[in-house]
Design an enzyme around this catalytic site. Sequence first.
Site, short mmCIF file in Angstrom:
data_model
loop_
_atom_site.label_atom_id
_atom_site.label_comp_id
_atom_site.label_asym_id
_atom_site.label_seq_id
_atom_site.Cartn_x
_atom_site.Cartn_y
_atom_site.Cartn_z
N ASP A 55 -9.39 1.84 5.78
CA ASP A 55 -9.91 0.89 6.46
C ASP A 55 -10.89 1.43 7.73
OD1 ASP A 55 -8.55 -1.52 5.36
OD2 ASP A 55 -6.95 -0.79 5.93
N ASP A 200 -6.44 -8.28 -0.63
CA ASP A 200 -6.23 -7.28 0.24
C ASP A 200 -5.47 -8.16 1.50
OD1 ASP A 200 -6.03 -5.39 2.24
OD2 ASP A 200 -8.19 -4.79 2.28
#
Length: 245
Positions: A55, A200
């Site tokens: 991320d 996600d």
Amino acid sequence: MFPSPDDLATRDALKAFLRRAAPSLSVGLLAADAMAYGSAIAELEAAGTPLLHFDVMDGVFCPGFTAGPPLVAATKTNLLKDVHLMVADPLSIIPAVLKAGADIVHVHPEGLLHLHRALVMLDVDVAGHPGRRVLRAVALNPATPVDVVVPMLHAIDMVTLLAVDPGWSGGVPDAALGRKIERLRQLATEAGVDPLIAIDGGITEATIGVAASFRPDMIVSGSAVFKAGASIADNLNGLRRATSR
């Protein structure tokens, strides 16, 4: 199940592997102990999980600021590098992410004036792997309709549906997400394409079964893999068991 060299030879081969292994689990490294990334990655490799999720946050597109391309480049692993760009200006960071060896790159259309340009920039070979192209993924926030990807569906390898706003917590896969996936499949059929689908956000043992019921090709989870009280392998096995319930 870790992919074989044949599974990784080309973009189409990698997409086929992800479909066969669906839903593959992409493990969010950000949730691991930052002082022990090396050992965490070694455990993931030993457990046979194929994907490592990075991320990348800039503190502008969303709350939070994380290590970017230098961490991706410094990570020496056989796991596929799955990089999610939650940044205000992905065009400026894509070249460094590609040089760092990303196998999959997710970009957000929200606030991005030139989605086409981003996808053009991503249409290149994975660094160090001639012939295998980067998978081009477009990630959509919970409030973003899937129809926004229609003009570029022919150039998208994966569409990632977020159950949580980037940088925040509290969301879970739900019926609204399922309806977005149904709509995406309808639009893809009309366009004559078949992109991979990823989910996600909000993935735990309690919610992964709901996510899996929507038949995605990939599911991203971080904190559930690295939660205290059990080994990484045990946590992964728990998620896999919950997927098939």
